[in-house]
Design a protein around this motif. Structure first.
Motif, mmCIF file in Angstrom:
data_model
loop_
_atom_site.group_PDB
_atom_site.id
_atom_site.type_symbol
_atom_site.label_atom_id
_atom_site.label_comp_id
_atom_site.label_asym_id
_atom_site.label_seq_id
_atom_site.Cartn_x
_atom_site.Cartn_y
_atom_site.Cartn_z
ATOM 1 N N GLY A 138 80.097 41.580 -97.792
ATOM 2 C CA GLY A 138 79.682 42.771 -97.896
ATOM 3 C C GLY A 138 78.289 42.849 -97.288
ATOM 4 N N LYS A 139 77.505 41.873 -96.808
ATOM 5 C CA LYS A 139 76.255 41.795 -96.333
ATOM 6 C C LYS A 139 76.378 41.482 -94.624
ATOM 7 N N GLN A 140 75.622 42.608 -94.099
ATOM 8 C CA GLN A 140 75.575 42.263 -92.714
ATOM 9 C C GLN A 140 74.862 40.879 -92.252
ATOM 10 N N VAL A 141 75.354 40.256 -91.568
ATOM 11 C CA VAL A 141 74.882 38.772 -91.222
ATOM 12 C C VAL A 141 74.528 38.443 -89.666
ATOM 13 N N SER B 282 94.707 37.976 -80.671
ATOM 14 C CA SER B 282 96.176 37.185 -81.140
ATOM 15 C C SER B 282 96.008 36.403 -82.306
ATOM 16 N N ALA B 283 95.015 36.622 -82.858
ATOM 17 C CA ALA B 283 94.789 35.525 -84.187
ATOM 18 C C ALA B 283 95.360 36.287 -85.367
ATOM 19 N N ASP B 284 95.708 35.390 -86.440
ATOM 20 C CA ASP B 284 96.236 36.043 -87.722
ATOM 21 C C ASP B 284 94.941 35.830 -88.474
ATOM 22 N N VAL B 285 95.051 36.603 -89.703
ATOM 23 C CA VAL B 285 93.673 36.815 -90.517
ATOM 24 C C VAL B 285 93.135 35.618 -90.765
ATOM 25 N N LYS B 286 93.574 34.441 -91.093
ATOM 26 C CA LYS B 286 92.984 33.315 -91.678
ATOM 27 C C LYS B 286 92.158 32.822 -90.136
ATOM 28 N N GLU B 287 92.623 32.836 -89.047
ATOM 29 C CA GLU B 287 92.015 32.598 -87.846
ATOM 30 C C GLU B 287 90.958 33.432 -87.495
ATOM 31 N N VAL B 288 90.901 34.687 -87.896
ATOM 32 C CA VAL B 288 89.845 35.494 -87.620
ATOM 33 C C VAL B 288 88.917 35.237 -88.546
ATOM 34 N N GLN B 289 89.057 34.909 -89.663
ATOM 35 C CA GLN B 289 87.769 34.431 -90.550
ATOM 36 C C GLN B 289 87.246 33.367 -90.234
ATOM 37 N N LEU B 290 88.123 32.372 -89.716
ATOM 38 C CA LEU B 290 87.589 31.045 -89.285
ATOM 39 C C LEU B 290 86.567 31.274 -87.907
ATOM 40 N N ILE B 291 86.978 32.008 -87.144
ATOM 41 C CA ILE B 291 86.322 32.338 -86.096
ATOM 42 C C ILE B 291 84.856 33.155 -86.351
ATOM 43 N N MET B 292 84.903 34.094 -87.438
ATOM 44 C CA MET B 292 83.694 34.663 -87.978
ATOM 45 C C MET B 292 82.682 33.726 -88.604
ATOM 46 N N ALA B 293 83.371 32.910 -89.473
ATOM 47 C CA ALA B 293 82.785 31.805 -90.122
ATOM 48 C C ALA B 293 82.073 30.741 -89.072
ATOM 49 N N LYS B 294 82.684 30.526 -87.954
ATOM 50 C CA LYS B 294 81.784 29.658 -86.966
ATOM 51 C C LYS B 294 80.643 30.433 -86.118
ATOM 52 N N ILE B 295 81.066 31.679 -85.845
ATOM 53 C CA ILE B 295 80.222 32.280 -85.149
ATOM 54 C C ILE B 295 78.856 32.704 -86.187
ATOM 55 N N GLY C 294 77.876 30.760 -88.411
ATOM 56 C CA GLY C 294 77.282 29.460 -89.002
ATOM 57 C C GLY C 294 77.508 29.392 -90.393
ATOM 58 N N ASN C 295 78.030 30.267 -91.083
ATOM 59 C CA ASN C 295 78.263 30.328 -92.601
ATOM 60 C C ASN C 295 79.478 29.625 -92.988
ATOM 61 N N PHE C 296 79.613 28.207 -92.497
ATOM 62 C CA PHE C 296 80.835 27.670 -92.952
ATOM 63 C C PHE C 296 80.549 26.378 -93.363
ATOM 64 N N LYS C 297 81.106 25.878 -94.358
ATOM 65 C CA LYS C 297 80.760 24.666 -95.056
ATOM 66 C C LYS C 297 81.279 23.296 -94.076
ATOM 67 N N HIS C 298 80.643 22.353 -94.055
ATOM 68 C CA HIS C 298 80.993 21.344 -93.228
ATOM 69 C C HIS C 298 81.578 20.094 -93.887
ATOM 70 N N GLY C 299 81.468 20.385 -95.263
ATOM 71 C CA GLY C 299 82.028 19.211 -96.203
ATOM 72 C C GLY C 299 80.907 18.113 -96.333
ATOM 73 N N ASN C 300 79.585 18.377 -96.015
ATOM 74 C CA ASN C 300 78.576 17.213 -96.056
ATOM 75 C C ASN C 300 77.704 17.877 -97.298
ATOM 76 N N GLU C 301 77.984 18.967 -97.882
ATOM 77 C CA GLU C 301 76.830 19.496 -98.926
ATOM 78 C C GLU C 301 77.187 18.691 -100.261
ATOM 79 N N LYS C 302 76.234 18.623 -100.939
ATOM 80 C CA LYS C 302 75.975 17.955 -102.062
ATOM 81 C C LYS C 302 76.731 18.707 -103.053
ATOM 82 N N ASP C 303 77.467 17.950 -104.166
ATOM 83 C CA ASP C 303 78.384 18.749 -105.039
ATOM 84 C C ASP C 303 77.422 18.695 -106.293
ATOM 85 N N ASN C 304 77.322 19.848 -106.652
ATOM 86 C CA ASN C 304 76.417 20.129 -107.749
ATOM 87 C C ASN C 304 77.008 20.405 -109.131
ATOM 88 N N LYS C 305 78.232 19.559 -109.132
ATOM 89 C CA LYS C 305 78.985 19.711 -110.567
ATOM 90 C C LYS C 305 78.346 18.315 -111.396
#
Length: 81
Positions: free
Chosen positions: A33-36, A53-66, A68-79
């Motif tokens: 809900g916040k403009q980024v 021609s993308a499905d919903v999840k592909e559109v989400q992934l495209i926006m995440a990549k554009i 830069g708000n997408f986790k790359h798997g190298n973040e520290k686990d705060n648990k």
């Protein structure tokens, strides 16, 4: 690589990204809900072409990549372990 390998924690299933297309072809991209990001001109048209021609999840992934708000798997686990 399929989307399940990229989004292992299923964050994109919750559809955190959305967008709004204006009359003058600007695209406002929102995360929880916040403009980024605002796309205009050639960027805007490229985005529209990619999601056409993308499905919903592909559109989400495209926006995440554009944005830069997408986790790359190298973040520290705060648990606590």
């Amino acid at each position: 690589m399929n989307n399940n390998e990229v989004d292992k924690r299923d964050i994109l299933d919750k559809e955190p990204f959305s967008y709004k297309l204006t009359k003058d072809k600007k695209i406002f991209i929102y995360w929880n809900g916040k403009q980024v990001l605002i796309l205009k001109g050639k960027e805007s048209q490229r985005f529209l072409d990619k999601i056409k021609s993308a499905d919903v999840k592909e559109v989400q992934l495209i926006m995440a990549k554009i944005t830069g708000n997408f986790k790359h798997g190298n973040e520290k686990d705060n648990k606590i372990k």
